[in-house]
Design a protein around this motif. Structure first.
Motif, PDB file in Angstrom:
ATOM      1  N   ALA A  78      26.404  96.028  36.892  1.00  0.00           N
ATOM      2  CA  ALA A  78      26.909  94.919  36.083  1.00  0.00           C
ATOM      3  C   ALA A  78      28.433  94.903  36.204  1.00  0.00           C
ATOM      4  O   ALA A  78      29.032  95.884  36.637  1.00  0.00           O
ATOM      5  N   PRO A  79      29.050  93.814  35.793  1.00  0.00           N
ATOM      6  CA  PRO A  79      30.520  93.778  35.802  1.00  0.00           C
ATOM      7  C   PRO A  79      31.086  94.830  34.845  1.00  0.00           C
ATOM      8  O   PRO A  79      30.423  95.232  33.876  1.00  0.00           O
ATOM      9  N   PRO A  80      32.288  95.285  35.111  1.00  0.00           N
ATOM     10  CA  PRO A  80      32.862  96.363  34.291  1.00  0.00           C
ATOM     11  C   PRO A  80      32.935  96.044  32.800  1.00  0.00           C
ATOM     12  O   PRO A  80      32.709  96.919  31.967  1.00  0.00           O
ATOM     13  N   PHE A  81      33.239  94.812  32.418  1.00  0.00           N
ATOM     14  CA  PHE A  81      33.336  94.499  30.993  1.00  0.00           C
ATOM     15  C   PHE A  81      31.976  94.590  30.307  1.00  0.00           C
ATOM     16  O   PHE A  81      31.895  94.958  29.135  1.00  0.00           O
ATOM     17  N   VAL A  82      30.893  94.275  31.007  1.00  0.00           N
ATOM     18  CA  VAL A  82      29.548  94.399  30.425  1.00  0.00           C
ATOM     19  C   VAL A  82      29.207  95.871  30.198  1.00  0.00           C
ATOM     20  O   VAL A  82      28.656  96.235  29.152  1.00  0.00           O
ATOM     21  N   ILE A  83      29.549  96.708  31.147  1.00  0.00           N
ATOM     22  CA  ILE A  83      29.304  98.141  30.997  1.00  0.00           C
ATOM     23  C   ILE A  83      30.125  98.689  29.834  1.00  0.00           C
ATOM     24  O   ILE A  83      29.633  99.471  29.021  1.00  0.00           O
ATOM     25  N   GLY A  84      31.380  98.264  29.721  1.00  0.00           N
ATOM     26  CA  GLY A  84      32.234  98.715  28.622  1.00  0.00           C
ATOM     27  C   GLY A  84      31.709  98.297  27.265  1.00  0.00           C
ATOM     28  O   GLY A  84      31.685  99.091  26.322  1.00  0.00           O
ATOM     29  N   ILE A  85      31.274  97.043  27.147  1.00  0.00           N
ATOM     30  CA  ILE A  85      30.748  96.548  25.875  1.00  0.00           C
ATOM     31  C   ILE A  85      29.457  97.285  25.517  1.00  0.00           C
ATOM     32  O   ILE A  85      29.235  97.654  24.359  1.00  0.00           O
ATOM     33  N   THR A  86      28.614  97.521  26.509  1.00  0.00           N
ATOM     34  CA  THR A  86      27.366  98.239  26.259  1.00  0.00           C
ATOM     35  C   THR A  86      27.629  99.656  25.764  1.00  0.00           C
ATOM     36  O   THR A  86      27.003 100.113  24.792  1.00  0.00           O
ATOM     37  N   LEU A  87      28.553 100.359  26.397  1.00  0.00           N
ATOM     38  CA  LEU A  87      28.884 101.714  25.954  1.00  0.00           C
ATOM     39  C   LEU A  87      29.495 101.697  24.559  1.00  0.00           C
ATOM     40  O   LEU A  87      29.212 102.576  23.742  1.00  0.00           O
ATOM     41  N   PHE A  88      30.321 100.698  24.267  1.00  0.00           N
ATOM     42  CA  PHE A  88      30.905 100.595  22.932  1.00  0.00           C
ATOM     43  C   PHE A  88      29.810 100.411  21.877  1.00  0.00           C
ATOM     44  O   PHE A  88      29.834 101.057  20.831  1.00  0.00           O
ATOM     45  N   VAL A  89      28.843  99.555  22.152  1.00  0.00           N
ATOM     46  CA  VAL A  89      27.746  99.323  21.209  1.00  0.00           C
ATOM     47  C   VAL A  89      26.921 100.597  21.020  1.00  0.00           C
ATOM     48  O   VAL A  89      26.543 100.938  19.893  1.00  0.00           O
ATOM     49  N   VAL A  90      26.661 101.329  22.104  1.00  0.00           N
ATOM     50  CA  VAL A  90      25.897 102.575  22.000  1.00  0.00           C
ATOM     51  C   VAL A  90      26.636 103.571  21.112  1.00  0.00           C
ATOM     52  O   VAL A  90      26.043 104.201  20.227  1.00  0.00           O
ATOM     53  N   PHE A  91      27.947 103.707  21.295  1.00  0.00           N
ATOM     54  CA  PHE A  91      28.712 104.658  20.487  1.00  0.00           C
ATOM     55  C   PHE A  91      28.819 104.218  19.035  1.00  0.00           C
ATOM     56  O   PHE A  91      28.827 105.054  18.129  1.00  0.00           O
ATOM     57  N   VAL A  92      28.876 102.929  18.775  1.00  0.00           N
ATOM     58  CA  VAL A  92      28.904 102.451  17.389  1.00  0.00           C
ATOM     59  C   VAL A  92      27.571 102.753  16.706  1.00  0.00           C
ATOM     60  O   VAL A  92      27.543 103.170  15.542  1.00  0.00           O
ATOM     61  N   VAL A  93      26.465 102.568  17.413  1.00  0.00           N
ATOM     62  CA  VAL A  93      25.156 102.903  16.851  1.00  0.00           C
ATOM     63  C   VAL A  93      25.081 104.395  16.555  1.00  0.00           C
ATOM     64  O   VAL A  93      24.608 104.804  15.485  1.00  0.00           O
TER      65      VAL A  93
END
Length: 83
Positions: free
Chosen positions: A27-42
């Motif tokens: 995926a594009p880098p911003f999608v990977i970054g947003i996904t990791l951010f959501v995982v860490f917030v959870v």
């Protein structure tokens, strides 16, 4: 020294073959970054949900039982006869 030579050799060989395309990603880098951010917030919310476990009951001293198989060495000899 060896790492420098190895890096130089890989750089020269990559330039000689014309390989300068970026590595493919899922995926594009911003999608990977947003996904990791959501995982860490959870994970943060899961961690915070356990913060009330230490505040359920008042802290009480443990009863010093001299008949325990492995007695607590930090009970200051409350249940043992004096030395």
């Amino acid at each position: 020294m060896l790492a420098t030579l190895l890096t130089t050799a890989l750089t020269v060989s990559a330039q000689a073959t014309g390989e300068e395309a970026p590595a493919p990603t899922i995926a594009p880098p911003f999608v990977i970054g947003i996904t990791l951010f959501v995982v860490f917030v959870v994970l943060l919310f899961v961690t915070l949900s356990y913060t009330n476990l230490g505040r359920r009951h008042e802290a009480t001293d443990e009863h010093a039982d001299p008949h325990r198989q492995h007695p607590n060495k930090h009970d200051r000899h409350q249940g043992a006869p004096s030395h």
